[in-house]
Design an enzyme around this catalytic site. Structure first.
Site, PDB file in Angstrom:
ATOM      1  N   TYR A 177       0.914  -1.304   0.100  1.00 29.06           N
ATOM      2  CA  TYR A 177       0.225  -0.054  -0.330  1.00 29.06           C
ATOM      3  C   TYR A 177       0.841   1.066  -0.195  1.00 29.06           C
ATOM      4  O   TYR A 177       1.806   1.546   1.054  1.00 29.06           O
ATOM      5  CB  TYR A 177      -0.904   0.281   1.491  1.00 29.06           C
ATOM      6  CG  TYR A 177      -1.915  -0.692   1.158  1.00 29.06           C
ATOM      7  CD1 TYR A 177      -3.145  -0.673   0.970  1.00 29.06           C
ATOM      8  CD2 TYR A 177      -1.586  -2.200   1.442  1.00 29.06           C
ATOM      9  CE1 TYR A 177      -4.647  -1.542   0.718  1.00 29.06           C
ATOM     10  CE2 TYR A 177      -2.511  -3.334   1.753  1.00 29.06           C
ATOM     11  CZ  TYR A 177      -3.905  -3.008   1.157  1.00 29.06           C
ATOM     12  OH  TYR A 177      -4.912  -3.948   1.269  1.00 29.06           O
ATOM     13  N   PRO A 198     -12.774   0.423  -0.449  1.00 31.01           N
ATOM     14  CA  PRO A 198     -12.073  -1.062  -0.842  1.00 31.01           C
ATOM     15  C   PRO A 198     -10.579  -0.621   0.153  1.00 31.01           C
ATOM     16  O   PRO A 198      -9.697  -2.093   0.237  1.00 31.01           O
ATOM     17  CB  PRO A 198     -11.615  -0.445  -2.187  1.00 31.01           C
ATOM     18  CG  PRO A 198     -11.795   0.818  -3.237  1.00 31.01           C
ATOM     19  CD  PRO A 198     -12.395   1.822  -1.845  1.00 31.01           C
ATOM     20  N   TYR A 239      -6.724  -5.049  10.187  1.00 30.67           N
ATOM     21  CA  TYR A 239      -6.750  -6.074   8.688  1.00 30.67           C
ATOM     22  C   TYR A 239      -7.240  -6.905   9.220  1.00 30.67           C
ATOM     23  O   TYR A 239      -7.750  -7.822   7.523  1.00 30.67           O
ATOM     24  CB  TYR A 239      -5.027  -5.200   8.260  1.00 30.67           C
ATOM     25  CG  TYR A 239      -4.648  -5.523   7.121  1.00 30.67           C
ATOM     26  CD1 TYR A 239      -5.886  -4.568   6.135  1.00 30.67           C
ATOM     27  CD2 TYR A 239      -4.719  -6.772   6.176  1.00 30.67           C
ATOM     28  CE1 TYR A 239      -5.376  -4.656   4.980  1.00 30.67           C
ATOM     29  CE2 TYR A 239      -4.642  -6.930   5.122  1.00 30.67           C
ATOM     30  CZ  TYR A 239      -4.771  -5.973   4.195  1.00 30.67           C
ATOM     31  OH  TYR A 239      -5.038  -5.734   2.610  1.00 30.67           O
TER      32      TYR A 239
HETATM   33  P1  FAD Z   1     -22.897  -7.604  -4.360  1.00 31.96           P
HETATM   34  O1  FAD Z   1     -22.069  -8.300  -4.761  1.00 31.96           O
HETATM   35  O2  FAD Z   1     -22.853  -6.270  -5.102  1.00 31.96           O
HETATM   36  O3  FAD Z   1     -23.824  -8.640  -4.942  1.00 31.96           O
HETATM   37  C1  FAD Z   1     -25.138  -8.117  -5.132  1.00 31.96           C
HETATM   38  C2  FAD Z   1     -26.345  -9.038  -6.292  1.00 31.96           C
HETATM   39  O4  FAD Z   1     -27.941  -9.103  -6.127  1.00 31.96           O
HETATM   40  C3  FAD Z   1     -25.452  -8.814  -7.836  1.00 31.96           C
HETATM   41  O5  FAD Z   1     -24.930  -9.895  -8.068  1.00 31.96           O
HETATM   42  C4  FAD Z   1     -26.581  -8.592  -8.642  1.00 31.96           C
HETATM   43  O6  FAD Z   1     -26.314  -8.889  -9.692  1.00 31.96           O
HETATM   44  C5  FAD Z   1     -27.669  -8.591  -7.923  1.00 31.96           C
HETATM   45  N1  FAD Z   1     -29.007  -7.018  -7.745  1.00 31.96           N
HETATM   46  C6  FAD Z   1     -28.807  -6.299  -8.058  1.00 31.96           C
HETATM   47  N2  FAD Z   1     -29.490  -5.823  -7.759  1.00 31.96           N
HETATM   48  C7  FAD Z   1     -30.600  -6.465  -8.029  1.00 31.96           C
HETATM   49  C8  FAD Z   1     -32.397  -7.182  -7.946  1.00 31.96           C
HETATM   50  N3  FAD Z   1     -32.999  -6.326  -8.047  1.00 31.96           N
HETATM   51  N4  FAD Z   1     -33.003  -7.713  -8.064  1.00 31.96           N
HETATM   52  C9  FAD Z   1     -31.807  -8.868  -8.012  1.00 31.96           C
HETATM   53  N5  FAD Z   1     -30.260  -9.133  -7.550  1.00 31.96           N
HETATM   54  C10 FAD Z   1     -29.972  -7.616  -7.782  1.00 31.96           C
HETATM   55  N6  FAD Z   1     -13.706  -5.300  -1.645  1.00 31.96           N
HETATM   56  C11 FAD Z   1     -12.801  -5.010  -1.290  1.00 31.96           C
HETATM   57  O7  FAD Z   1     -12.881  -5.644  -0.840  1.00 31.96           O
HETATM   58  N7  FAD Z   1     -11.908  -4.998  -2.131  1.00 31.96           N
HETATM   59  C12 FAD Z   1     -11.989  -4.305  -3.634  1.00 31.96           C
HETATM   60  O8  FAD Z   1     -10.908  -5.130  -4.761  1.00 31.96           O
HETATM   61  C13 FAD Z   1     -12.540  -4.598  -4.247  1.00 31.96           C
HETATM   62  N8  FAD Z   1     -13.424  -3.856  -5.514  1.00 31.96           N
HETATM   63  C14 FAD Z   1     -14.790  -3.563  -5.807  1.00 31.96           C
HETATM   64  C15 FAD Z   1     -14.933  -2.675  -7.473  1.00 31.96           C
HETATM   65  C16 FAD Z   1     -16.351  -2.425  -7.797  1.00 31.96           C
HETATM   66  C17 FAD Z   1     -16.612  -1.963  -9.405  1.00 31.96           C
HETATM   67  C18 FAD Z   1     -17.327  -2.613  -6.524  1.00 31.96           C
HETATM   68  C19 FAD Z   1     -19.060  -2.689  -6.911  1.00 31.96           C
HETATM   69  C20 FAD Z   1     -17.054  -3.585  -5.670  1.00 31.96           C
HETATM   70  C21 FAD Z   1     -15.603  -3.645  -5.233  1.00 31.96           C
HETATM   71  N9  FAD Z   1     -15.590  -4.450  -3.412  1.00 31.96           N
HETATM   72  C22 FAD Z   1     -14.200  -4.429  -3.177  1.00 31.96           C
HETATM   73  C23 FAD Z   1     -16.804  -4.110  -2.695  1.00 31.96           C
HETATM   74  C24 FAD Z   1     -16.775  -5.986  -2.780  1.00 31.96           C
HETATM   75  O9  FAD Z   1     -17.153  -6.376  -3.304  1.00 31.96           O
HETATM   76  C25 FAD Z   1     -18.317  -5.700  -2.309  1.00 31.96           C
HETATM   77  O10 FAD Z   1     -18.302  -5.058  -0.562  1.00 31.96           O
HETATM   78  C26 FAD Z   1     -18.819  -7.293  -2.671  1.00 31.96           C
HETATM   79  O11 FAD Z   1     -19.465  -8.024  -3.481  1.00 31.96           O
HETATM   80  C27 FAD Z   1     -20.259  -7.196  -1.135  1.00 31.96           C
HETATM   81  O12 FAD Z   1     -20.846  -8.587  -1.750  1.00 31.96           O
HETATM   82  P2  FAD Z   1     -23.054  -8.439  -1.823  1.00 31.96           P
HETATM   83  O13 FAD Z   1     -22.685  -9.167  -1.822  1.00 31.96           O
HETATM   84  O14 FAD Z   1     -22.938  -7.783   0.057  1.00 31.96           O
HETATM   85  O15 FAD Z   1     -23.154  -7.667  -2.735  1.00 31.96           O
HETATM   86  C1  DHB Z   2      -7.336  -6.148  -3.551  1.00 32.61           C
HETATM   87  C2  DHB Z   2      -8.126  -5.121  -2.804  1.00 32.61           C
HETATM   88  C3  DHB Z   2      -8.321  -3.709  -1.547  1.00 32.61           C
HETATM   89  O1  DHB Z   2      -9.166  -2.998  -1.616  1.00 32.61           O
HETATM   90  C4  DHB Z   2      -7.423  -4.257  -1.348  1.00 32.61           C
HETATM   91  O2  DHB Z   2      -7.261  -3.235   0.172  1.00 32.61           O
HETATM   92  C5  DHB Z   2      -6.375  -5.347  -1.176  1.00 32.61           C
HETATM   93  C6  DHB Z   2      -6.940  -5.827  -2.258  1.00 32.61           C
HETATM   94  C7  DHB Z   2      -7.422  -6.765  -4.418  1.00 32.61           C
HETATM   95  O3  DHB Z   2      -8.340  -6.598  -5.050  1.00 32.61           O
HETATM   96  O4  DHB Z   2      -6.506  -7.817  -4.415  1.00 32.61           O
END
Ligand code: FAD
Ligand code: DHB
Length: 392
Positions: free
Chosen positions: A201, A293, A385
């Site tokens: 980082y 993130p 962490y």
């Molecule tokens: P989601 O993964 O968003 O899942 C929700 C699901 O509900 C999806 O499959 C969606 O298609 C579905 N859905 C949405 N609306 C509807 C509807 N109306 N009807 C039916 N289904 C629906 N976290 C990290 O720790 N590190 C990262 O690097 C990181 N990068 C990310 C990058 C992006 C672009 C995003 C958006 C998030 C990122 N995150 C990251 C966060 C992490 O991916 C999420 O916190 C995690 O996916 C949360 O899981 P969830 O199941 O709550 O939501």
């Molecule tokens: C990754 C994403 C993150 O937000 C982080 O803090 C560390 C690793 C990853 O996508 O690998």
């Protein structure tokens, strides 16, 4: 159709919940807007807390993460070309993080769901919960074969930040806490070995950079960027030049450049809505809260929520006690706020803010110097962490 619990969303929150409910003998149906391929292909989180990996093992889906996940017993913080190591093994009671992509987690959840005959309906459009303030809620949606209806006892809104569930709670019943950051993260994958065996980082005067990975031969790299930037503005050469500059020191000389793919720009936001329950609707994961993130907490928080929710529902169905479901929101939010604080703190410590002056910069540098010199400060970092304890 009828099920005890209707789960909206087949992301990490929805699918972990489906497995946990199955383990507790509770019947659930998962409704997902997108296709299965789309959900698996999304490149998002990469860092699993110890308790997330432990849960995968307990659910019988931990074989591949045990084999292919990369266990990291520390991480490096870099500042203007200099760096120091935070040793989790020494500071966090031997806990570690595991680098294993969200796509891989989804593949494991989905494969086990097939084997266990967990009912997941993909490409369900116009999903709508109804009767959430009654004892007999139901959910409707459109399938390619026509309109459908599922009767249930409870609805779990696991449909992410842009889902439909949170909007079902009347405005007056919900408080929203929010912070939008004035920058984004440009993320890329590249089929090249990572520049370090653990994550780096970097706080650099020009902005934040993060060196991560997906395997010993695949790098995942991020740069803080402007919200006005477009992906097309960042050629591979421009990306690697800026990445090397910000990561700095010996890491820069160990970067292998290669074509980048899966390039995306994500805005950074802190968001919490409270309470996480209204009537027979429970929100979990990104549907209820977003973290920037930086602390790698998003996916892990979603898992922590559904552990609390599954325990509460298990208790209700087994004993008739409402204590767990009534306490769900407070219990989940207590942990959510701690992860929000850590993600906000690490974002503030490592990013360049547009109106930062010399004093703000010195505060960042002093805090990083303090982390470097103080075992107590590094312990606090390591404890957060690797992940705070889950409710058990
Ligand atoms: P989601 O993964 O968003 O899942 C929700 C699901 O509900 C999806 O499959 C969606 O298609 C579905 N859905 C949405 N609306 C509807 C509807 N109306 N009807 C039916 N289904 C629906 N976290 C990290 O720790 N590190 C990262 O690097 C990181 N990068 C990310 C990058 C992006 C672009 C995003 C958006 C998030 C990122 N995150 C990251 C966060 C992490 O991916 C999420 O916190 C995690 O996916 C949360 O899981 P969830 O199941 O709550 O939501
Ligand atoms: C990754 C994403 C993150 O937000 C982080 O803090 C560390 C690793 C990853 O996508 O690998």
């Amino acid at each position: 159709m009828r099920a005890q619990v209707a789960i909206i969303g087949a992301g990490p929150a929805g699918m972990f919940l489906a497995h946990l409910l199955r383990e507790a003998g509770i019947d659930a149906v998962v409704l997902e807007l997108r296709s299965r391929e789309y959900v698996v292909a999304r490149v998002r989180a990469g860092v699993l807390e110890q308790s997330t990996v432990d849960l995968m093992r307990r659910l019988g889906i931990g074989e591949r993460v045990g084999r292919e996940g990369m266990v990291h017993a520390g991480t490096t913080l870099a500042v203007d070309g200099d760096s120091f190591h935070v040793d989790f093994a020494e500071l966090a009671n031997g806990a570690a993080i595991t680098v294993y992509g969200q796509s891989e987690v989804m593949k494991d959840l989905n494969q086990a769901a097939d084997e266990r005959h967990i009912h997941v309906i993909y490409e369900a459009s116009d999903v709508r919960p109804h009767g959430l303030d009654t004892d007999t809620p139901w959910v409707t949606w459109n399938s390619p074969h026509g309109a459908r209806r599922l009767e249930c006892d409870f609805v779990a809104g696991c449909d992410g930040f842009h889902g439909v569930s949170r909007g079902c709670i009347p405005h007056g019943a919900l408080t929203v806490f929010e912070r939008a950051y004035p920058f984004g993260w440009l993320g890329v994958l590249a089929e090249v070995p990572p520049c370090n065996h653990e994550l780096v980082y970097a706080n650099h005067e020009r902005g934040f950079a993060l060196a991560s990975m997906r395997s010993p031969t695949r790098s995942r790299c991020y740069l803080q960027c402007s919200l006005q930037d477009r992906i097309e503005d960042w050629s591979d050469d421009a990306f690697w030049d800026e990445f090397a500059l910000r990561i700095g020191g010996s890491f820069a000389s160990r970067i292998t450049r290669g074509p980048t793919f899966e390039k995306s720009i994500a805005p950074l936001r802190s968001f919490v809505c409270a309470p996480m329950r209204w009537g027979r609707l429970f929100l979990a994961g990104d549907a209820a809260h977003i973290v920037p993130p930086t602390g790698a907490k998003g996916l892990n928080l979603a898992v922590a929520d559904v552990v609390v929710l599954a325990n509460a529902l298990g208790r209700l169905y087994a004993t008739g006690s409402c204590e767990g479901v009534d306490g769900y929101s407070d219990r989940a939010l207590a942990r959510v706020w701690k992860a929000e604080r850590f993600s906000w703190w690490l974002t503030n410590l490592t990013h360049r803010f547009p109106h930062m002056d010399g004093f703000d910069r010195q505060m960042q540098l002093a805090e990083l110097a303090y982390l470097r010199s103080s075992r107590a400060a590094r312990s606090a970092f390591a404890e957060n962490y690797v992940g705070l304890p889950l409710e058990v």
